[in-house]
Design a protein around this motif. Structure first.
Motif, PDB file in Angstrom:
ATOM      1  N   PHE A 173      14.341  -6.509  -7.838  1.00 63.82           N
ATOM      2  CA  PHE A 173      14.811  -5.326  -7.117  1.00 63.82           C
ATOM      3  C   PHE A 173      16.229  -5.568  -6.606  1.00 63.82           C
ATOM      4  CE2 PHE A 173      10.249  -5.729  -6.653  1.00 63.82           C
ATOM      5  CZ  PHE A 173       9.785  -4.475  -7.018  1.00 63.82           C
ATOM      6  N   GLN A 174      17.150  -4.704  -6.986  1.00 62.68           N
ATOM      7  CA  GLN A 174      18.524  -4.732  -6.480  1.00 62.68           C
ATOM      8  C   GLN A 174      18.762  -3.389  -5.776  1.00 62.68           C
ATOM      9  OE1 GLN A 174      20.517  -7.516  -7.193  1.00 62.68           O
ATOM     10  NE2 GLN A 174      18.780  -8.416  -8.297  1.00 62.68           N
ATOM     11  N   VAL A 175      18.902  -3.414  -4.448  1.00 58.66           N
ATOM     12  CA  VAL A 175      19.030  -2.179  -3.673  1.00 58.66           C
ATOM     13  C   VAL A 175      20.299  -2.246  -2.838  1.00 58.66           C
ATOM     14  CG1 VAL A 175      17.946  -0.649  -1.998  1.00 58.66           C
ATOM     15  CG2 VAL A 175      16.515  -1.955  -3.591  1.00 58.66           C
ATOM     16  N   ILE A 188      14.995   1.235   4.407  1.00 57.00           N
ATOM     17  CA  ILE A 188      14.496   0.811   3.105  1.00 57.00           C
ATOM     18  C   ILE A 188      13.137   0.180   3.322  1.00 57.00           C
ATOM     19  CG2 ILE A 188      14.845  -0.685   1.102  1.00 57.00           C
ATOM     20  CD1 ILE A 188      17.831  -0.601   1.671  1.00 57.00           C
ATOM     21  N   THR A 189      12.149   0.661   2.566  1.00 57.08           N
ATOM     22  CA  THR A 189      10.802   0.113   2.632  1.00 57.08           C
ATOM     23  C   THR A 189      10.414  -0.395   1.256  1.00 57.08           C
ATOM     24  OG1 THR A 189      10.194   1.689   4.387  1.00 57.08           O
ATOM     25  CG2 THR A 189       8.398   0.584   3.223  1.00 57.08           C
ATOM     26  N   ILE A 190      10.055  -1.677   1.175  1.00 56.91           N
ATOM     27  CA  ILE A 190       9.620  -2.279  -0.089  1.00 56.91           C
ATOM     28  C   ILE A 190       8.290  -2.973   0.147  1.00 56.91           C
ATOM     29  CG2 ILE A 190      10.138  -3.918  -1.937  1.00 56.91           C
ATOM     30  CD1 ILE A 190      13.101  -3.597  -1.289  1.00 56.91           C
ATOM     31  N   HIS A 191       7.260  -2.522  -0.563  1.00 60.33           N
ATOM     32  CA  HIS A 191       5.957  -3.159  -0.518  1.00 60.33           C
ATOM     33  C   HIS A 191       5.632  -3.634  -1.931  1.00 60.33           C
ATOM     34  CE1 HIS A 191       4.574  -0.780   3.309  1.00 60.33           C
ATOM     35  NE2 HIS A 191       5.607  -1.578   3.525  1.00 60.33           N
ATOM     36  N   HIS A 192       5.471  -4.940  -2.086  1.00 69.71           N
ATOM     37  CA  HIS A 192       5.289  -5.503  -3.422  1.00 69.71           C
ATOM     38  C   HIS A 192       4.124  -6.482  -3.437  1.00 69.71           C
ATOM     39  CE1 HIS A 192       6.102  -8.337  -6.791  1.00 69.71           C
ATOM     40  NE2 HIS A 192       6.345  -7.209  -7.414  1.00 69.71           N
ATOM     41  N   THR A 193       3.289  -6.371  -4.470  1.00 69.60           N
ATOM     42  CA  THR A 193       2.197  -7.301  -4.696  1.00 69.60           C
ATOM     43  C   THR A 193       2.368  -7.925  -6.077  1.00 69.60           C
ATOM     44  OG1 THR A 193       0.685  -5.988  -3.323  1.00 69.60           O
ATOM     45  CG2 THR A 193      -0.305  -7.583  -4.830  1.00 69.60           C
ATOM     46  N   ASN A 195       3.589 -11.996  -8.287  1.00 64.86           N
ATOM     47  CA  ASN A 195       4.229 -13.297  -8.237  1.00 64.86           C
ATOM     48  C   ASN A 195       5.691 -13.227  -8.669  1.00 64.86           C
ATOM     49  OD1 ASN A 195       1.725 -14.421  -7.564  1.00 64.86           O
ATOM     50  ND2 ASN A 195       1.179 -14.683  -9.718  1.00 64.86           N
ATOM     51  N   SER A 196       6.495 -14.147  -8.146  1.00 71.07           N
ATOM     52  CA  SER A 196       7.869 -14.390  -8.620  1.00 71.07           C
ATOM     53  C   SER A 196       8.761 -13.155  -8.538  1.00 71.07           C
ATOM     54  CB  SER A 196       7.854 -14.926 -10.061  1.00 71.07           C
ATOM     55  OG  SER A 196       7.098 -16.113 -10.144  1.00 71.07           O
ATOM     56  N   ALA A 197       8.684 -12.421  -7.460  1.00 67.23           N
ATOM     57  CA  ALA A 197       9.561 -11.266  -7.269  1.00 67.23           C
ATOM     58  C   ALA A 197      10.915 -11.713  -6.725  1.00 67.23           C
ATOM     59  CB  ALA A 197       8.927 -10.264  -6.319  1.00 67.23           C
ATOM     60  N   THR A 198      11.960 -10.953  -7.081  1.00 70.78           N
ATOM     61  CA  THR A 198      13.309 -11.201  -6.573  1.00 70.78           C
ATOM     62  C   THR A 198      13.811  -9.933  -5.890  1.00 70.78           C
ATOM     63  OG1 THR A 198      13.803 -12.777  -8.344  1.00 70.78           O
ATOM     64  CG2 THR A 198      15.670 -11.831  -7.161  1.00 70.78           C
ATOM     65  N   TYR A 199      14.316 -10.078  -4.653  1.00 71.25           N
ATOM     66  CA  TYR A 199      14.849  -8.946  -3.905  1.00 71.25           C
ATOM     67  C   TYR A 199      16.276  -9.267  -3.471  1.00 71.25           C
ATOM     68  CZ  TYR A 199       9.783  -8.464  -3.090  1.00 71.25           C
ATOM     69  OH  TYR A 199       8.423  -8.405  -3.219  1.00 71.25           O
ATOM     70  N   ALA A 222       6.317 -17.943  -5.043  1.00 69.88           N
ATOM     71  CA  ALA A 222       6.847 -17.192  -3.913  1.00 69.88           C
ATOM     72  C   ALA A 222       7.982 -16.269  -4.342  1.00 69.88           C
ATOM     73  CB  ALA A 222       7.331 -18.159  -2.842  1.00 69.88           C
ATOM     74  N   ALA A 223       8.291 -15.317  -3.465  1.00 70.46           N
ATOM     75  CA  ALA A 223       9.377 -14.382  -3.726  1.00 70.46           C
ATOM     76  C   ALA A 223      10.717 -15.007  -3.345  1.00 70.46           C
ATOM     77  CB  ALA A 223       9.153 -13.095  -2.941  1.00 70.46           C
ATOM     78  N   ASP A 224      11.784 -14.519  -3.966  1.00 70.16           N
ATOM     79  CA  ASP A 224      13.152 -14.915  -3.648  1.00 70.16           C
ATOM     80  C   ASP A 224      13.830 -13.709  -3.005  1.00 70.16           C
ATOM     81  OD1 ASP A 224      15.737 -15.783  -3.497  1.00 70.16           O
ATOM     82  OD2 ASP A 224      15.970 -16.227  -5.631  1.00 70.16           O
ATOM     83  N   VAL A 225      14.167 -13.809  -1.713  1.00 73.10           N
ATOM     84  CA  VAL A 225      14.664 -12.665  -0.955  1.00 73.10           C
ATOM     85  C   VAL A 225      16.050 -12.951  -0.396  1.00 73.10           C
ATOM     86  CG1 VAL A 225      14.214 -11.108   0.974  1.00 73.10           C
ATOM     87  CG2 VAL A 225      12.282 -12.088  -0.328  1.00 73.10           C
ATOM     88  N   ASP A 226      17.015 -12.041  -0.651  1.00 71.67           N
ATOM     89  CA  ASP A 226      18.343 -12.096  -0.077  1.00 71.67           C
ATOM     90  C   ASP A 226      18.647 -10.760   0.582  1.00 71.67           C
ATOM     91  OD1 ASP A 226      19.399 -14.767  -0.943  1.00 71.67           O
ATOM     92  OD2 ASP A 226      19.032 -13.924  -2.924  1.00 71.67           O
TER      93      ASP A 226
END
Length: 231
Positions: A173-175, A188-193, A195-199, A222-226
């Motif tokens: 996800f690039q927002v 901004i609301t992001i609900h994700h279920t 593996n290996s998500a990138t935000y 785990a997710a990668d969040v910036d």
């Protein structure tokens, strides 16, 4: 007028059939009060491309578009005020581009709403709103189910809430939300279920920037969040 639109679309779909059994629709429309339903079933569905038109412009119009099948392409310029787009796409390798007031456009996108529901793997979704002249009161809601989904949202304007609900693995996800929020701020609301998500989330502009992320990876990677928030 509505019957004329229906006849026109049936002719275009018939003319767009090819030995690959593709359904193609290309439209240029302007004016107020359009209510347009588009339905494509089969493989290689196309509603506009980067090189061929799919342009709806005007005010107070509603679009419902449904594509069912794999390798769907939907490229739409939806230009004007008080416009509502509802997109339902089912199949793998979906490619969706939805724009208002992007690139060389000079339209405004006030009270502009998009509700997008995508089911399938390996989808690419690009939404650009108000990147030439800032919009006011746009609203984007996205529901995505499937693996390896890539979402790019670039929205400029006042009071532009974004909601993303996604289920699947290896999603990206690039927002980017820019512009002054109203009294409630930009949200901004992001609900994700999965593996290996990138935000990668960027919020900038006056007033409050509000970000609500819920990610559930279970026992997987785990997710990668910036996150970047500036005023």
């Amino acid at each position: 007028m509505r019957n004329m639109h229906k006849i026109f679309l049936i002719l275009l779909m018939s003319a767009g059939l090819s030995p690959a059994f593709a359904n193609d629709i290309y439209i240029t429309q302007s004016g107020a009060g359009l209510n347009l339903d588009l339905i494509q079933d089969g493989q290689n569905n196309v509603m506009g491309t980067s090189a061929a038109r799919m342009l709806l412009s005007g005010t107070t119009s509603v679009l419902y578009a449904r594509q069912t099948g794999n390798t769907n392409v939907l490229t739409l310029d939806l230009e004007g005020t008080s416009l509502n787009a509802n997109l339902a796409i089912t199949g793998d390798q979906n490619d969706v581009v939805l724009k208002c007031n992007a690139g060389s456009s000079s339209s405004y996108c006030d009270n502009w709403t998009a509700d997008i529901d995508i089911t399938g793997d390996s989808s690419n979704i690009d939404i650009d709103v108000g990147t030439t002249a800032a919009s006011n009161a746009s609203n984007v809601v996205l529901q995505a189910t499937g693996d390896s989904t890539t979402v790019n949202l670039d929205i400029d304007g006042a009071s532009a809430p974004v909601s993303i609900t996604a289920v699947g693995n290896l999603n990206n996800f690039q927002v980017n939300l820019d512009g002054p929020g109203d009294s409630a701020g930009h949200q901004i609301t992001i609900h994700h279920t999965g593996n290996s998500a990138t935000y990668d989330v960027i919020q900038s502009g006056a007033y409050d920037s509000i970000l609500d992320i819920i990610t559930n990876t279970g026992a997987g990677a785990a997710a990668d969040v910036d996150i970047s928030q500036t005023q």
